[in-house]
Design a protein around this motif. Sequence first.
Motif, PDB file in Angstrom:
ATOM      1  N   ARG A 348     -94.152  31.093  47.400  1.00 31.81           N
ATOM      2  CA  ARG A 348     -93.398  30.479  48.483  1.00 31.81           C
ATOM      3  C   ARG A 348     -92.988  31.522  49.537  1.00 31.81           C
ATOM      4  N   GLN A 393     -84.422  29.144  61.041  1.00 35.54           N
ATOM      5  CA  GLN A 393     -84.474  28.395  59.781  1.00 35.54           C
ATOM      6  C   GLN A 393     -83.898  29.280  58.693  1.00 35.54           C
ATOM      7  N   ASP A 395     -82.046  30.181  54.725  1.00 37.92           N
ATOM      8  CA  ASP A 395     -82.439  30.098  53.327  1.00 37.92           C
ATOM      9  C   ASP A 395     -81.773  28.913  52.624  1.00 37.92           C
ATOM     10  N   ARG A 396     -82.103  28.755  51.331  1.00 37.49           N
ATOM     11  CA  ARG A 396     -81.537  27.660  50.536  1.00 37.49           C
ATOM     12  C   ARG A 396     -80.223  28.052  49.871  1.00 37.49           C
ATOM     13  N   ASN A 400     -81.521  31.950  46.638  1.00 37.46           N
ATOM     14  CA  ASN A 400     -82.832  31.332  46.891  1.00 37.46           C
ATOM     15  C   ASN A 400     -83.270  31.631  48.320  1.00 37.46           C
ATOM     16  N   GLN A 402     -85.967  30.990  49.881  1.00 38.16           N
ATOM     17  CA  GLN A 402     -86.946  30.097  50.508  1.00 38.16           C
ATOM     18  C   GLN A 402     -86.333  29.411  51.726  1.00 38.16           C
ATOM     19  N   ARG A 404     -85.201  26.509  54.381  1.00 41.44           N
ATOM     20  CA  ARG A 404     -84.817  25.111  54.251  1.00 41.44           C
ATOM     21  C   ARG A 404     -84.347  24.528  55.584  1.00 41.44           C
ATOM     22  N   LYS A 405     -83.078  24.696  55.915  1.00 40.90           N
ATOM     23  CA  LYS A 405     -82.489  23.979  57.034  1.00 40.90           C
ATOM     24  C   LYS A 405     -82.695  24.714  58.358  1.00 40.90           C
TER      25      LYS A 405
END
Length: 418
Positions: A348, A393, A395-396, A400, A402, A404-405
């Motif tokens: 990812r 954008q 992270d989670r 994490n 990756q 997300r928002k």
Amino acid sequence: MATTTTRFHQKHTSSTKIIIIFFLSLSTFIAIVFIANTIFHSYSSTSLSIASNWIVDNPNTTTITPPQPPLEVKRFLSATFADLPAPQWNWEQMPSAPVPRLDGYAIQILNLFYVFSGYANLDHVHSHVDVYDFTSNKWVERFDTPKEMANSHLGIATDGKRYIYIVSGQYGPQCRGPTAIVFVLDTKTTTWNNLPPLPFPRYAPATQLWRGRLHVMGGSKENRHTPGLDHWSLAVKEGKALEKQWRTEIPIPRGGPHRACIVVNDRLYVIGGQEGDFMPKPGSPIFKCSRRLEVVYGDVYMLDEEMKWKVLPPMPKPNSHIECAWVIVNNSIIITGGTTEKHPVTKRMMLVGEVFQFNLDTMKWSVIGKLPYRVKTTLAGFWDGWLYFTSGQRDRGPDNPQPRKVVGETWRTNLSLS
């Protein structure tokens, strides 16, 4: 008669013994097979267990792995493995941008910060400019972009006084095609004009104004994935083209989009980026984005008066999506956030939460701080001792990295470099 009976009895007894021996032999054979089968399965199970443990302890082995993935491996790989040690900074949250932006672009002219277009989400793109005033710390203006102008993956540059140049980019949402159209914005009158189009359209090319010429380099080619090495320039002055066609320049050593392109001390720097990008899914009527292999790198190249590319020390780690994530402070290049190499197990995308400094006196990189969270495509500015960034954008969460928002938050921190 007696003799006959005796013979019959002996024959009968002999037959009975044969039958008994046969059944005893059969039973023994079955027992042997059962025991052997039990031993074999027990040995196989033990062997598989040992092999599995060995593979976990030696992840680089070429031995065939068991059908189920060895979950033990993941326990040894922190979700934040890509983070680099850095001091915590105190960040102050400022008024958020009017809209959230991913792959938005920004240019600072004195105290005004012009934020362009970008994605709201994959199915919706913006077609306007928001303006932030660093002196009042307010969003003070909004105006539309031309209908023909790209919405993301732009090339962008300014003379630092009045004019902003917008080059090529992607028109529309998802993974639609690029345009070769070039615009210039007069920030005094808020009017737009056209310049000669690029020889070929590009996604997110490295773009800068240097020595009276607008330079455009690299980016992704028309299929959105293949790195471009082309380098073109156009003579411009006060928002107007002095030539009718772009001139071919020395190709960039490594192609690809999402790089920082900076001019300082009469030298042009191209930093970070990636090879490859998402592509439109074949046959999709909406050009739905489809994931492809991407290689993120931290390469740094420089052009000077000799017009030959020179290789400089790479970033502390590979970094991409940093086109507008940089500022110049005390003869240093400061870069905020971005994306780095994929997670080695999940594959990812991993976001970057560090702030990097490239000291132009020593030509050395250092990690000087952390952002409030990991975030890509940040839009950075610097004014009166304050480092600002907005949008991107995130992270989670802390554990994490990756993406997300998509956010429109604006933050600042006091930055003083010796």
